[in-house]
Design a protein around this motif. Structure first.
Motif, mmCIF file in Angstrom:
data_model
loop_
_atom_site.group_PDB
_atom_site.id
_atom_site.type_symbol
_atom_site.label_atom_id
_atom_site.label_comp_id
_atom_site.label_asym_id
_atom_site.label_seq_id
_atom_site.Cartn_x
_atom_site.Cartn_y
_atom_site.Cartn_z
ATOM 1 N N SER A 28 -3.702 4.290 -3.983
ATOM 2 C CA SER A 28 -3.263 3.606 -2.776
ATOM 3 C C SER A 28 -4.413 3.478 -1.780
ATOM 4 O O SER A 28 -4.585 2.438 -1.151
ATOM 5 C CB SER A 28 -2.103 4.362 -2.149
ATOM 6 N N SER A 55 -0.061 3.283 -11.017
ATOM 7 C CA SER A 55 0.365 4.408 -10.191
ATOM 8 C C SER A 55 1.699 4.164 -9.505
ATOM 9 O O SER A 55 2.421 5.109 -9.213
ATOM 10 C CB SER A 55 -0.694 4.699 -9.124
ATOM 11 N N ALA A 75 1.691 4.380 -3.036
ATOM 12 C CA ALA A 75 1.557 5.813 -2.791
ATOM 13 C C ALA A 75 2.898 6.529 -2.835
ATOM 14 O O ALA A 75 2.973 7.709 -2.504
ATOM 15 C CB ALA A 75 0.899 6.038 -1.436
ATOM 16 N N TYR A 131 0.854 -1.199 0.000
ATOM 17 C CA TYR A 131 0.000 0.000 0.000
ATOM 18 C C TYR A 131 0.886 1.244 0.000
ATOM 19 O O TYR A 131 0.642 2.197 -0.735
ATOM 20 C CB TYR A 131 -0.897 0.092 1.237
ATOM 21 N N ALA A 132 1.893 1.228 0.874
ATOM 22 C CA ALA A 132 2.761 2.403 0.989
ATOM 23 C C ALA A 132 3.554 2.612 -0.296
ATOM 24 O O ALA A 132 3.764 3.742 -0.724
ATOM 25 C CB ALA A 132 3.696 2.245 2.182
ATOM 26 N N LEU A 186 -1.949 8.652 -4.530
ATOM 27 C CA LEU A 186 -2.641 8.595 -3.243
ATOM 28 C C LEU A 186 -4.031 7.991 -3.403
ATOM 29 O O LEU A 186 -4.456 7.157 -2.597
ATOM 30 C CB LEU A 186 -2.743 10.003 -2.648
ATOM 31 N N GLY A 209 3.375 10.107 -4.171
ATOM 32 C CA GLY A 209 2.780 11.164 -3.374
ATOM 33 C C GLY A 209 1.939 12.160 -4.141
ATOM 34 O O GLY A 209 1.553 13.186 -3.611
#
Lengths: 509, 120
Positions: free
Chosen positions: A155, A231, A144, A140-141, A152, A147
Motif C-alpha cells: 500500500s 496484497s 492495506a 490505497y486504503a 502495508l 494490515g
C-alpha cells in the motif's frame, strides 16, 4: 434520463456514509445496503445505453460551470465499473467474513466506485482530478486492509507512486489552465481546436501521459501493480485489475488526449510504444511467477498493453490523416479488449480468491488436485484462462483478432507495423502457456492431504464466478451488429470525433 | 521567471521521493511536490497590472464599479482550486503517515530498504 446522471456519484457516496453510520446498529445492514446501492447503479448504467447528453451541475452552463457529460465512451465504462462493482459486492458478502469490520471495507469500496463513476462522467479536468483522488485514496486504503506486513508495504509503495502520478496530473492541469484559461474539457477543446500546438500543451500532454500511465500501470510506471494487486483482498484485486486501472488510467488518458488536447502522430507512436512494451515485459515477468495472484497481476500489465496498443494505433492513424476505417478497427479492438479484460481478469481474481478462501494458500506449488473438490471454480477458471489466452469462441479471442487485423490493415500504409502483428500473436501464445501452467498446478495432479476436506466456494461467490464465466463466453456477441451499434460504435465515435467534442458538448450534444 | 522556480521546487520534491530511504521523508517529498503545484496555481492567478498596491482580493465589495473591480481583482478560480487541492493533499498525507506508523510497528524501522518482503 440525463437528470439522473449525478446519481452515479451521489448513490455510492451517500451509501458509503450511511453504511458507516448504520453498521453501528446492525452489521447485516452494511451487506444489504451496499448490494442494493451497487445493484441500483448497475440498473442505472444499463438505462444509459444508447443515450447521451450534458448535465450542468448547479445550473451553471458549459464553459463556465462544471458539467457531467454522458457519451458513448462513458456509457461503456459505466457499464464496466458498475457491472463488476455489483458482482464484487456480492462476492465480498461471503469473502470478507474472514476480516473484522466489514462495514469499513464496504464504505471504502463504495467511495472507490463513486470516484470511478465520477471520473467517467465528468466534463471538467479539475473535477476529474478530484474524483481520481477519491478513487485512488480509497484504493490505497483498501490495499492495506489486511494490515499485515505485505499489505502495508504494498500500500505504501502504491500510495507513493500513485501520488507522484497525481502530482503530474495536477501540474498538467495547471499548465493547461495557464495556456487556455479554461478548466472545462469542452472549453479547452474549443480553445485549442484549429490552433497550432503550443509548447506548453505538448508539455502538459507528456505530464498527463506520465500521470495516467502510473494509474494504468503501463510498463515503465508499473512497479506498484504486482505488489498492490496480490496484497489486496480478492474482490479488491478484481476491482483494481478489472476496473480501476481502466477507468483512472486508460479512459482518462484516451479522453484527455483524443477529446481535450488533441492527438498528434508522434504522441500516438509513444502510446503504441508503451503498449507494446507493457505487453511483452508484462508477459515475460508473468511466466516465472509462482504466486497465483501475482501472476495474474503481471498478466494485467500485459493485457493493458493490448488495450493501449489498440487505442494508440487508432490515435496514430487518425492524427496522421490515415484511413478512418482502419483507425476505427484499431479503436474497436482496444475498447472491446478493455471490456473483455474487465470480465475475464476479474473472474480470474475471483477464482484465485475462491481457491485461497478454501485452501488458505495461493502458491501454485502448494496447490494441486482440487478439481473434484471445487468443480465450479475449476470450470470457470478454465473458461477465463482460455479467454485471456485468446481461444475462440471466448471473448478474448475476438478482441485480439480485431487488434491483429487492425495492425495488418495499418501495415499496408506503414509496413513497419507488421512487427506489432508478430508481437501481438507471440504474446498471446506465451499467455496461453502461462495459463496452462496455472490450470495444471492448481486443479490437476495429486491432492495434498491438507485439502481432503475442502468444499466448493460459498453461494454468493459461486453466483459471481458463474455469471462472469457466462459473460466471458457470451461477450463475443457484442460484435453482432445490433449490440455493436448500441454499445461499441458510440464509444468509438466519441473518440474519433477528436476536438469536435468541444463544440458538441457546448451545444448540449 | 517565477514559474521555472516553481517547477524547480516540484523537481526537488520528486528528487526527495525518489532518493530518500526514510518513509517519513518520502511523505515530506510528496508534500513538497504538491505545494509546488499549489504555488504554481496561485501564481497563475496573479496579475501585474495595475500597480501591485492596487491589486484586490477577488471579493466584490460594491456593485457600482464593476469594471474597475474586474480590472484590479486577481483570478479567483486558482484560489478555489488550491483550497480543494490542499484538502486532498491533507487526506493523502494523513493516510501516508498512518501507513508509516503501522509499517514502523510491523518492521521496527522507517528505512524502506529493510521492508523487502515483496519481490519479483
Amino acid at each position: 434520463m440525463i437528470q439522473l446522471l449525478p446519481l452515479f456519484v451521489a448513490i455510492p457516496l451517500g451509501a458509503a456514509f450511511l453504511t458507516a453510520l448504520a453498521a453501528f446498529k446492525a452489521r447485516r445492514l452494511a451487506d444489504v445496503g451496499s448490494a442494493l446501492a451497487t445493484g441500483a447503479l448497475l440498473v442505472l448504467a444499463v438505462i444509459t445505453i444508447g443515450r447521451q447528453g450534458v448535465y450542468p451541475v448547479g445550473g451553471f452552463l458549459a464553459p463556465l460551470g462544471i458539467t457531467l457529460v454522458l457519451d458513448g465512451f462513458s456509457v461503456l465504462l459505466l457499464l464496466i465499473v458498475n457491472g463488476i462493482g455489483f458482482l464484487a459486492t456480492l462476492y465480498s458478502i461471503s469473502y470478507m467474513e474472514r476480516y473484522t469490520s466489514k462495514y469499513k471495507y464496504f464504505t471504502l469500496f463504495l467511495l472507490m466506485i463513486g470516484g470511478m463513476n465520477g471520473v467517467v462522467i465528468t466534463g471538467d479536468v479539475f473535477n476529474l482530478f478530484v474524483f481520481l483522488e477519491i478513487a485512488s485514496i480509497a484504493s490505497y486504503a483498501l490495499v492495506a486492509f489486511g494490515g499485515e506486513h505485505e499489505e502495508l508495504e504494498a500500500s505504501f509503495k502504491y500510495l507513493v507512486l500513485g501520488s507522484v502520478g497525481s502530482g503530474f496530473i495536477l501540474l498538467a492541469i495547471a499548465l493547461v489552465y495557464g495556456a487556455t484559461g479554461q478548466l472545462n474539457m469542452a472549453g479547452i477543446a474549443m480553445a485549442l481546436a484549429g490552433t497550432d500546438k503550443h509548447l506548453l500543451i505538448a508539455f502538459a500532454s507528456v505530464l498527463f501521459l506520465a500521470g495516467f500511465s502510473v494509474k494504468a500501470a503501463l510498463v515503465p510506471f508499473h512497479p506498484w501493480l504486482p505488489d498492490a494487486h496480490p496484497s489486496a483482498p480478492a474482490p479488491i484485486s478484481a476491482m483494481l485489475s478489472g476496473v480501476l486501472i481502466k477507468a483512472l488510467g486508460v479512459y482518462a488518458l484516451a479522453r484527455i488526449i483524443f477529446n481535450v488536447l488533441g492527438a498528434t502522430p508522434l504522441f500516438g507512436m509513444i502510446v503504441m510504444g508503451l503498449g507494446v512494451l507493457s505487453m511483452t515485459v508484462g508477459v515475460i515477468l508473468a511466466v516465472g511467477q509462482w504466486d497465483f495472484k501475482r501472476l495474474l497481476a503481471y498478466h494485467s500489465i500485459s493485457q493493458m498493453g493490448y488495450v493501449v496498443l489498440g487505442i494508440g494505433l487508432g490515435m496514430f492513424i487518425l492524427a496522421s490523416g490515415g484511413d478512418s476505417v482502419v483507425a476505427g478497427t484499431a479503436l474497436l479492438g482496444g475498447i472491446l479488449h478493455l471490456a473483455n479484460h474487465a470480465a475475464f481478469k476479474s473472474l480470474l481474481f475471483f477464482c484465485a480468491g475462491s481457491v485461497e478462501f478454501r485452501t488458505g494458500t495461493r502458491m501454485l506449488k502448494e496447490l494441486g488436485g482440487i478439481q473434484e473438490k471445487m468443480p465450479v471454480t475449476r470450470l470457470t477458471c478454465t473458461v477465463a484462462s482460455l479467454s485471456i489466452a485468446g481461444i475462440p469462441p471466448l471473448n478474448g479471442f475476438w478482441s485480439k483478432l480485431i487488434i491483429v487485423i487492425a495492425t495488418i490493415q495499418a501495415a499496408f500504409t506503414y509496413p513497419g507495423l507488421l512487427v506489432l502483428t508478430a508481437v501481438t500473436v507471440l504474446v498471446s501464445f506465451v499467455t496461453l502457456v502461462s495459463f496452462l501452467k496455472v490450470l495444471r498446478y492448481v486443479f490437476l495432479g495429486a491432492l495434498p492431504d491438507a485439502f481432503r476436506k475442502i468444499k466448493e466456494s460459498p453461494f454468493f461467490m459461486g453466483v459471481t464466478i458463474v455469471s462472469l464465466a457466462l459473460l466471458c463466453a457470451g461477450m463475443g456477441l457484442l460484435l453482432v451488429p445490433a449490440a455493436r451499434g448500441a454499445i461499441l460504435d458510440p464509444a468509438i465515435e466519441a473518440l474519433k470525433q477528436g476536438l469536435g467534442y468541444g463544440s458538441r458538448v457546448l451545444a448540449g450534444m | 521567471m517565477v514559474f521555472p522556480l516553481c517547477f524547480a521546487l516540484f523537481v526537488v520534491g520528486l528528487y526527495c521521493v525518489l532518493a530518500k530511504r526514510n518513509t517519513v521523508k518520502i511523505v515530506i517529498g510528496l508534500a513538497v511536490m504538491e505545494y509546488a503545484t499549489n504555488l504554481f496555481f496561485i501564481l497563475l492567478g496573479y496579475r501585474k497590472q495595475p500597480r501591485l498596491a492596487d491589486v484586490q482580493a477577488p471579493i466584490r465589495v460594491s456593485v457600482a464599479n464593476l469594471d474597475d473591480f474586474f480590472f484590479k481583482a486577481v483570478d479567483p478560480l486558482p484560489q478555489a482550486l488550491v483550497l480543494t487541492s490542499i484538502v486532498i493533499g491533507v487526506g493523502v498525507t494523513a493516510l501516508a503517515l498512518a501507513l508509516c506508523i503501522r509499517l514502523y510497528q510491523r518492521y521496527g524501522t522507517f528505512d524502506i530498504d529493510e521492508m523487502r518482503r515483496l519481490k519479483g
